[in-house]
Design a protein around this motif. Structure first.
Motif, PDB file in Angstrom:
ATOM      1  N   LYS A 103      26.641  43.724  37.462  1.00 35.55           N
ATOM      2  CA  LYS A 103      25.316  44.331  37.408  1.00 35.55           C
ATOM      3  C   LYS A 103      25.023  44.825  35.992  1.00 35.55           C
ATOM      4  CE  LYS A 103      27.503  48.486  39.023  1.00 35.55           C
ATOM      5  NZ  LYS A 103      28.830  47.865  38.938  1.00 35.55           N
ATOM      6  N   LEU A 130      27.611  44.034  43.943  1.00 34.31           N
ATOM      7  CA  LEU A 130      26.862  45.189  44.458  1.00 34.31           C
ATOM      8  C   LEU A 130      27.834  45.991  45.309  1.00 34.31           C
ATOM      9  CD1 LEU A 130      23.521  43.407  45.495  1.00 34.31           C
ATOM     10  CD2 LEU A 130      23.978  44.688  43.394  1.00 34.31           C
ATOM     11  N   HIS A 189      22.905  50.193  40.015  1.00 31.90           N
ATOM     12  CA  HIS A 189      23.643  50.118  41.284  1.00 31.90           C
ATOM     13  C   HIS A 189      23.257  51.256  42.219  1.00 31.90           C
ATOM     14  CE1 HIS A 189      25.927  52.560  38.576  1.00 31.90           C
ATOM     15  NE2 HIS A 189      26.799  52.925  39.464  1.00 31.90           N
ATOM     16  N   ASP A 192      19.999  50.158  43.824  1.00 32.48           N
ATOM     17  CA  ASP A 192      20.290  49.194  44.895  1.00 32.48           C
ATOM     18  C   ASP A 192      20.800  49.920  46.132  1.00 32.48           C
ATOM     19  OD1 ASP A 192      20.830  46.374  45.902  1.00 32.48           O
ATOM     20  OD2 ASP A 192      22.796  47.326  46.113  1.00 32.48           O
ATOM     21  N   GLU A 285      19.198  39.638  47.024  1.00 33.52           N
ATOM     22  CA  GLU A 285      19.671  40.999  47.298  1.00 33.52           C
ATOM     23  C   GLU A 285      19.486  41.913  46.094  1.00 33.52           C
ATOM     24  OE1 GLU A 285      22.129  38.744  50.415  1.00 33.52           O
ATOM     25  OE2 GLU A 285      21.261  38.335  48.442  1.00 33.52           O
ATOM     26  N   ASN A 286      19.356  41.325  44.907  1.00 34.44           N
ATOM     27  CA  ASN A 286      19.206  42.105  43.681  1.00 34.44           C
ATOM     28  C   ASN A 286      17.753  42.410  43.319  1.00 34.44           C
ATOM     29  OD1 ASN A 286      21.969  42.154  41.869  1.00 34.44           O
ATOM     30  ND2 ASN A 286      21.898  40.442  43.315  1.00 34.44           N
ATOM     31  N   ALA A 289      16.223  46.186  43.209  1.00 30.28           N
ATOM     32  CA  ALA A 289      16.819  47.026  42.163  1.00 30.28           C
ATOM     33  C   ALA A 289      16.355  46.598  40.779  1.00 30.28           C
ATOM     34  CB  ALA A 289      18.343  46.974  42.248  1.00 30.28           C
TER      35      ALA A 289
END
Length: 317
Positions: A103, A130, A189, A192, A285-286, A289
């Motif tokens: 990340k 993650l 992070h 997220d 999924e990122n 964030a």
């Protein structure tokens, strides 16, 4: 056994990846870093080939791929500076391997769209670290909130101060074009994690932003979050500093402290286990964030207005 190559071995996070490769009983065959202060490799994979020039590393990976050598690379792990992640993921996929990227995945959300096209063209996959999504305490908290019947949003304060010396601003981490700024570099992070627990992001407000600290307000489907991030030791509460501590982390939900300081040591290994099993976190999924840090980077700070973090009073008054 899978074979790995690693881009970026001299930084803070690379040993966690080497350890994860070792603990999942796989092999590191090639390493690239322009800095040759990488003796840490010997603690894990002393037989790995090492390169300081990308061109020679590129040629080596291509040679292994074309010759169907027993050391042909299956994954390229990426621990390079943030602004190089996009390019190095593209290299990995075009080299016929999957990627595992630290990340922040990228600095801007539109980069995700470009990487999805490369995935489609190559048939390869980008996996991301993650690790807080795998932390038992975070998983338990997410489940508890999902099962609760609370009608109002949770009130959350997130405070994270991780002191850095004078070197920090002289390195690439102090260059917003390379690191994405403080919120991206040390906060992505956590953003997220907040999305993972509390659902979709609805509002982004920034109250303060500088090279060493940032603060603001985020609203999610199920939470209202005041956040404060810093690398300045002067922001560590005096009582904590008096004990010789340089780091301070606190997350409260409805004024109750959430404890998850333990359980971090094996999360990279757990991430690798999931990735190798085909259950890695991918590009989408990122997205939330990365959208969050991109919006924070471009927002106009409001100062002491609205729902600001209480630590901000010590800085702006």
């Amino acid at each position: 056994m899978k074979n790995f190559a690693l881009i970026g071995a001299a930084g803070y996070i690379a040993p966690r990846h080497m350890k994860a490769i070792k603990e999942t009983k796989n092999n590191l065959v090639a390493v690239l870093d322009p800095n040759d202060s990488v003796g840490i490799i010997d603690s894990y994979f002393s037989e790995a080939d090492f390169f300081t020039e990308f061109e020679r590393f590129d040629r080596h990976i291509d040679k292994l791929h074309r010759r169907n050598h027993h050391n042909q690379v299956h994954y390229v792990s990426i621990c390079s500076p943030n602004y190089l992640h996009d390019s190095h993921m593209r290299f990995a996929l075009r080299s016929g391997t999957d990627a595992i990227c630290e990340k922040p995945l990228v600095l801007n959300p539109w980069n995700i769209d470009g990487l999805k096209e490369i995935e489609k063209d190559t048939g390869r996959k980008i996996n991301t670290i993650l690790q807080l999504r795998l932390h038992p305490a975070i998983i338990k908290l997410k489940e508890e909130i999902a099962e609760s019947n609370k009608s109002s949003k949770y009130e959350v304060d997130l405070t994270y101060i991780t002191s850095r010396g004078n070197w920090y601003l002289q390195s690439w981490k102090g260059d917003i074009k390379k690191s994405g700024g403080i919120a991206t570099n040390i906060g992505v992070h956590f953003y997220d994690m907040l999305h993972f627990i509390f659902g979709g992001l609805q509002e982004v407000v920034v109250h303060h932003s500088s090279d060493t600290k940032a603060a603001g307000y985020l609203e999610y489907e199920n939470a209202r979050v005041r956040w404060f991030l810093s690398v300045d030791i002067e922001d560590v509460p005096s009582a904590v500093r008096a004990e010789g501590q340089r780091t301070y982390r606190s997350i409260t939900i409805n004024s109750k402290e959430i404890e998850f300081s333990g359980g971090f040591t094996d999360l990279h290994t757990r991430s690798y286990e999931e990735i190798i099993a085909g259950r890695g976190f991918g590009l989408e999924e990122n997205r939330v964030a990365i959208e969050t840090v991109s919006n924070i980077r471009t927002a106009e700070p409001l100062g002491l207005k609205g729902e600001y973090h209480p630590f901000l009073r010590n800085i702006l008054t």
